[in-house]
Each structure stands twice: as C-alpha cells, then as structure tokens.
Design a protein around this motif. Structure first.
Motif, PDB file in Angstrom:
ATOM      1  N   PHE A  23       0.827  -1.204   0.000  1.00  0.00           N
ATOM      2  CA  PHE A  23       0.000   0.000   0.000  1.00  0.00           C
ATOM      3  C   PHE A  23       0.867   1.263   0.000  1.00  0.00           C
ATOM      4  O   PHE A  23       0.537   2.246  -0.675  1.00  0.00           O
ATOM      5  CB  PHE A  23      -0.928   0.002   1.220  1.00  0.00           C
ATOM      6  N   ALA A  24       1.975   1.228   0.745  1.00  0.00           N
ATOM      7  CA  ALA A  24       2.857   2.397   0.801  1.00  0.00           C
ATOM      8  C   ALA A  24       3.497   2.658  -0.557  1.00  0.00           C
ATOM      9  O   ALA A  24       3.561   3.810  -1.023  1.00  0.00           O
ATOM     10  CB  ALA A  24       3.937   2.186   1.866  1.00  0.00           C
ATOM     11  N   ASN A  25       3.981   1.604  -1.213  1.00  0.00           N
ATOM     12  CA  ASN A  25       4.589   1.772  -2.539  1.00  0.00           C
ATOM     13  C   ASN A  25       3.573   2.281  -3.555  1.00  0.00           C
ATOM     14  O   ASN A  25       3.873   3.158  -4.375  1.00  0.00           O
ATOM     15  CB  ASN A  25       5.178   0.444  -3.015  1.00  0.00           C
ATOM     16  N   LYS A  26       2.363   1.729  -3.506  1.00  0.00           N
ATOM     17  CA  LYS A  26       1.325   2.173  -4.435  1.00  0.00           C
ATOM     18  C   LYS A  26       0.974   3.637  -4.182  1.00  0.00           C
ATOM     19  O   LYS A  26       0.738   4.404  -5.137  1.00  0.00           O
ATOM     20  CB  LYS A  26       0.073   1.297  -4.288  1.00  0.00           C
ATOM     21  N   ALA A  27       0.955   4.042  -2.918  1.00  0.00           N
ATOM     22  CA  ALA A  27       0.680   5.438  -2.589  1.00  0.00           C
ATOM     23  C   ALA A  27       1.793   6.349  -3.107  1.00  0.00           C
ATOM     24  O   ALA A  27       1.525   7.451  -3.607  1.00  0.00           O
ATOM     25  CB  ALA A  27       0.524   5.605  -1.079  1.00  0.00           C
ATOM     26  N   VAL A  28       3.041   5.915  -3.000  1.00  0.00           N
ATOM     27  CA  VAL A  28       4.163   6.701  -3.520  1.00  0.00           C
ATOM     28  C   VAL A  28       4.000   6.917  -5.025  1.00  0.00           C
ATOM     29  O   VAL A  28       4.181   8.033  -5.530  1.00  0.00           O
ATOM     30  CB  VAL A  28       5.500   5.995  -3.213  1.00  0.00           C
ATOM     31  N   ASN A  33       2.632  10.628  -6.972  1.00  0.00           N
ATOM     32  CA  ASN A  33       3.085  10.730  -8.363  1.00  0.00           C
ATOM     33  C   ASN A  33       4.607  10.654  -8.498  1.00  0.00           C
ATOM     34  O   ASN A  33       5.212  11.307  -9.357  1.00  0.00           O
ATOM     35  CB  ASN A  33       2.572  12.033  -8.992  1.00  0.00           C
ATOM     36  N   PHE A  34       5.241   9.841  -7.657  1.00  0.00           N
ATOM     37  CA  PHE A  34       6.679   9.586  -7.784  1.00  0.00           C
ATOM     38  C   PHE A  34       6.835   8.431  -8.766  1.00  0.00           C
ATOM     39  O   PHE A  34       6.694   7.270  -8.401  1.00  0.00           O
ATOM     40  CB  PHE A  34       7.274   9.231  -6.418  1.00  0.00           C
ATOM     41  N   TYR A 219      11.428  16.737  -9.445  1.00  0.00           N
ATOM     42  CA  TYR A 219      10.278  16.272  -8.678  1.00  0.00           C
ATOM     43  C   TYR A 219      10.084  17.150  -7.436  1.00  0.00           C
ATOM     44  O   TYR A 219      11.029  17.443  -6.713  1.00  0.00           O
ATOM     45  CB  TYR A 219      10.460  14.816  -8.256  1.00  0.00           C
ATOM     46  N   HIS A 220       8.851  17.588  -7.218  1.00  0.00           N
ATOM     47  CA  HIS A 220       8.540  18.441  -6.065  1.00  0.00           C
ATOM     48  C   HIS A 220       8.378  17.545  -4.831  1.00  0.00           C
ATOM     49  O   HIS A 220       7.322  16.964  -4.602  1.00  0.00           O
ATOM     50  CB  HIS A 220       7.261  19.235  -6.319  1.00  0.00           C
ATOM     51  N   MET A 221       9.447  17.459  -4.046  1.00  0.00           N
ATOM     52  CA  MET A 221       9.476  16.582  -2.884  1.00  0.00           C
ATOM     53  C   MET A 221       8.875  17.293  -1.675  1.00  0.00           C
ATOM     54  O   MET A 221       9.535  18.078  -0.999  1.00  0.00           O
ATOM     55  CB  MET A 221      10.908  16.134  -2.583  1.00  0.00           C
ATOM     56  N   THR A 222       7.617  17.025  -1.424  1.00  0.00           N
ATOM     57  CA  THR A 222       6.949  17.576  -0.245  1.00  0.00           C
ATOM     58  C   THR A 222       7.305  16.743   0.983  1.00  0.00           C
ATOM     59  O   THR A 222       7.749  15.589   0.858  1.00  0.00           O
ATOM     60  CB  THR A 222       5.433  17.562  -0.438  1.00  0.00           C
ATOM     61  N   PRO A 223       7.124  17.291   2.185  1.00  0.00           N
ATOM     62  CA  PRO A 223       7.366  16.494   3.400  1.00  0.00           C
ATOM     63  C   PRO A 223       6.539  15.218   3.431  1.00  0.00           C
ATOM     64  O   PRO A 223       7.031  14.169   3.869  1.00  0.00           O
ATOM     65  CB  PRO A 223       6.973  17.446   4.531  1.00  0.00           C
ATOM     66  N   ALA A 225       5.472  13.461   0.803  1.00  0.00           N
ATOM     67  CA  ALA A 225       6.037  12.513  -0.165  1.00  0.00           C
ATOM     68  C   ALA A 225       7.310  11.885   0.380  1.00  0.00           C
ATOM     69  O   ALA A 225       7.532  10.669   0.241  1.00  0.00           O
ATOM     70  CB  ALA A 225       6.308  13.214  -1.486  1.00  0.00           C
ATOM     71  N   ALA A 226       8.170  12.696   1.001  1.00  0.00           N
ATOM     72  CA  ALA A 226       9.407  12.177   1.584  1.00  0.00           C
ATOM     73  C   ALA A 226       9.102  11.170   2.689  1.00  0.00           C
ATOM     74  O   ALA A 226       9.764  10.129   2.794  1.00  0.00           O
ATOM     75  CB  ALA A 226      10.249  13.332   2.135  1.00  0.00           C
ATOM     76  N   ALA A 227       8.090  11.482   3.497  1.00  0.00           N
ATOM     77  CA  ALA A 227       7.702  10.563   4.566  1.00  0.00           C
ATOM     78  C   ALA A 227       7.176   9.250   3.996  1.00  0.00           C
ATOM     79  O   ALA A 227       7.491   8.168   4.511  1.00  0.00           O
ATOM     80  CB  ALA A 227       6.651  11.222   5.461  1.00  0.00           C
ATOM     81  N   ALA A 228       6.388   9.327   2.918  1.00  0.00           N
ATOM     82  CA  ALA A 228       5.841   8.122   2.303  1.00  0.00           C
ATOM     83  C   ALA A 228       6.954   7.240   1.749  1.00  0.00           C
ATOM     84  O   ALA A 228       6.929   6.006   1.903  1.00  0.00           O
ATOM     85  CB  ALA A 228       4.858   8.494   1.201  1.00  0.00           C
ATOM     86  N   ILE A 229       7.942   7.860   1.104  1.00  0.00           N
ATOM     87  CA  ILE A 229       9.068   7.095   0.551  1.00  0.00           C
ATOM     88  C   ILE A 229       9.870   6.452   1.672  1.00  0.00           C
ATOM     89  O   ILE A 229      10.262   5.275   1.587  1.00  0.00           O
ATOM     90  CB  ILE A 229       9.957   8.004  -0.303  1.00  0.00           C
ATOM     91  N   LEU A 230      10.100   7.209   2.749  1.00  0.00           N
ATOM     92  CA  LEU A 230      10.852   6.671   3.881  1.00  0.00           C
ATOM     93  C   LEU A 230      10.101   5.517   4.543  1.00  0.00           C
ATOM     94  O   LEU A 230      10.689   4.480   4.871  1.00  0.00           O
ATOM     95  CB  LEU A 230      11.119   7.780   4.906  1.00  0.00           C
TER      96      LEU A 230
END
Length: 341
Positions: A23-28, A33-34, A219-223, A225-230
C-alpha cells in the motif's frame, strides 16, 4: 516478552509489514506521483543494506564472506526481481499485482524443471493447474489489464524475474550454507550498484536539462512525499526481518497461513484504499487461485515432512546427528557458519 508470544508477534509483524509495504509503494506511485520506479527500488535496497548492518551489529545474524563470482549473478537476479516487482505495482492495479504473486508458484515449478530437471507429482500438477485457471480467470476479467498490453507484459516479466530469483536464491543458499540474511547481506551492495546504473541509464535525472519538469531532480518533494518514501523503505526492511524471524520461530504451516492472510488483506486493501473494482467474475477467479495455492502449499508441506522423516537418523545410533537433521533447515549448520565468518 514471554517465549510463547514471540511467534505471534513475529507473525503479526510480517503480516503488517508485507501488506503495508504494498500500500505504501502504491501510494508513492499513485498518490504522490513519484514515477521513478528504479530510484525507489534503489532507496529500498540502500535502506536494506543499512538495516542488515544494524541487525548484524545486534547479533541477529553473523556476516559471512562470499566470493564475488558467486554473489554477483544473484545480485543481478535480485535487482531484476525487485525492480520488476515495483514496476508491476506502479503500472498495474494492486489486485493484479497480487495475482501475479500467486502465479509465481507455477513459474517456479517450470523453471525448476527447465533448470534443475526436477519433476513433481500428479497432485501437485493438479493444484498448479487450479492456480493457473484462477489466475487466468481473474486476469481476463480485469479491465485494466485487458486494455493494457504493456501492463500485462510487465506483470509477466515480474513473475519470471521473481521465480528465477527464488529458484536461484534457494539453490545458492544451500550450496553456500548461508542463511537468508547472510546471503542478502552479501549481494545487496552489488545490487545497489547495479540499480544505480539502471537509474542513470533509464530514468530522467535532469542534470543537464534546462526544464527539469518530469525529471528526478525536478520532482517536487513535499514532506508528505518524503515521509511516504521513507515509510515504504523501512517497511521493506521490516518484511525481510520479520520473514527471517517467522521462519525461525514457527513451522512451515504457520508461514504459509500467514502468506494467505497477507494475500486477502492486500486484495481487500486494493478495493477499499485505492478504489479498485472487484466484479464477481474476477473475485471468483481469485478465489479459485487461492484454493489452488492453499492445496499446493499443503502438498508441498506433506512432501517436506515425509522427506525429513525418511532422512532423519535414529537417535540411538547418533543422537547429535539426528538432532541436527531434525532441526529446521534455517537452524542447521549454525556452528559451521560461525567458523567461516
């Protein structure tokens, strides 16, 4: 924590992390939109490397030197398996992604027959036929897949890459007398280098671009988006850790049951979280595939139990040897590993 609660805790951790990472990867990919699949795979691999160093330092496993010629091909197989898996999740629905995971079982049997000459019983072939029938039915009733030749091709490539890695990793683990963590600790750095080259060669980085829109650097890295990737990277590490702990603390039956629970959770999450459709024809196909994979798991466990019973030495002849053979494979040869590290 009392000893009898550890298997339950490990099982719950594995169910949570393995379901949540999908789910986390799909959300990213979808929510934030990463679109840089191989870059995300590289981030996951680097996180795994750091985590393995930490686990070794905590004494969860002992690092084992493995010659480069023996681990480089496995690193390439791992990089392909994880990259195609993430690409599959990015371009396809969560439901179809999970169906392709189910389809890995028959692909493994085919590769073992082609590569190792292994054959299986008629009952196992029947179980695999049920799996294939269910996978086929759920695929042809998935509107996204039937209208996307590219998505279907990526799914097929992910199945082959995953099956090839499983066959190869299982064979190498036995040959090298290494645990799964020792093997991953050895090949992960090489895989990271390969993935870094793949990112540079195939994904738009934007180093020389005047307009960096659509590139990695643009890529516009919002907090968020960064949290989701982490979070997705940490969850990937927890999957590896919890799998290792579950296999060491439970039986193969428990591990297989956990796998089926994860399948149900992931399929349900695709509908509830990402709004995927589930027509009754597709639902029926998935149920048929699940029945086939459960039947297949039971047959494999029965065969494994018979093999262990037939190869176990009588305790009155050689108690130490008998105890060693009766222990699960992941707990055997631990003294040998210690001598070689």
């Amino acid at each position: 924590m009392p000893l009898d609660l550890k298997p339950l805790a490990y099982g719950l951790l594995n169910i949570f992390s393995a379901s949540a990472v999908v789910f986390a990867n799909k959300a990213v990919f979808q929510t934030f939109n990463f679109r840089f699949t191989y870059c995300l795979t590289l981030i996951h691999t680097l996180t795994t490397i750091v985590g393995l160093w930490l686990f070794a330092g905590l004494g969860l496993f002992q690092r084992k030197p493995i010659p480069l010629p023996k681990k480089a091909p496995l690193a390439a197989a791992f990089a392909a398996y994880i990259a195609f898996g993430n690409l599959n999740l990015r371009v396809n629905t969560v439901g179809f992604y999970q169906v392709t995971k189910i389809a890995v079982a028959p692909a493994v049997l085919i590769l073992e027959w082609l590569m190792l000459g292994r054959t299986v019983s008629g009952r196992i072939m029947a179980a695999i036929a049920v799996v294939c029938a269910g996978v086929g039915a759920s695929t042809v009733t998935d509107p996204h897949v039937t209208t996307s030749v590219g998505g279907l091709a990526v799914g097929a490539a992910a199945i082959v890459a995953t099956a090839l890695f499983q066959v190869w990793a299982g064979s190498k683990q036995k040959d090298l007398r290494a645990t799964s963590m020792q093997l991953m600790d050895a090949y992960a750095p090489i895989a990271a280098v390969m993935l870094g080259g793949l990112v540079a060669a195939t994904e738009p980085i934007g180093l020389r671009a005047t307009n960096r829109e659509g590139t990695l650097l643009g890529y516009h890295m919002t907090p968020a988006a960064a949290a989701a990737i982490l979070v997705s990277a940490v969850l990937g590490l927890l999957v590896s850790l919890s799998t290792f702990l579950v296999i060491g603390a439970t039986s193969s039956i428990t591990y297989n049951v956990i796998g089926h629970v994860k399948t149900i959770i992931i399929l349900t999450g695709g509908v509830l979280i990402f709004g995927e459709t589930m027509p009754w024809q597709r639902f029926l196909g998935i149920c048929i595939a699940l029945c086939g994979i459960i039947w297949y798991s039971m047959l494999k466990m029965q065969a494994s139990a018979k093999l262990q019973a037939s190869t176990a030495l009588p305790t009155h002849h050689n108690g130490a040897a008998s105890q060693q053979q009766l222990r699960p494979p992941w707990q055997q040869n631990s003294s040998g590993d210690r001598k070689q590290t």
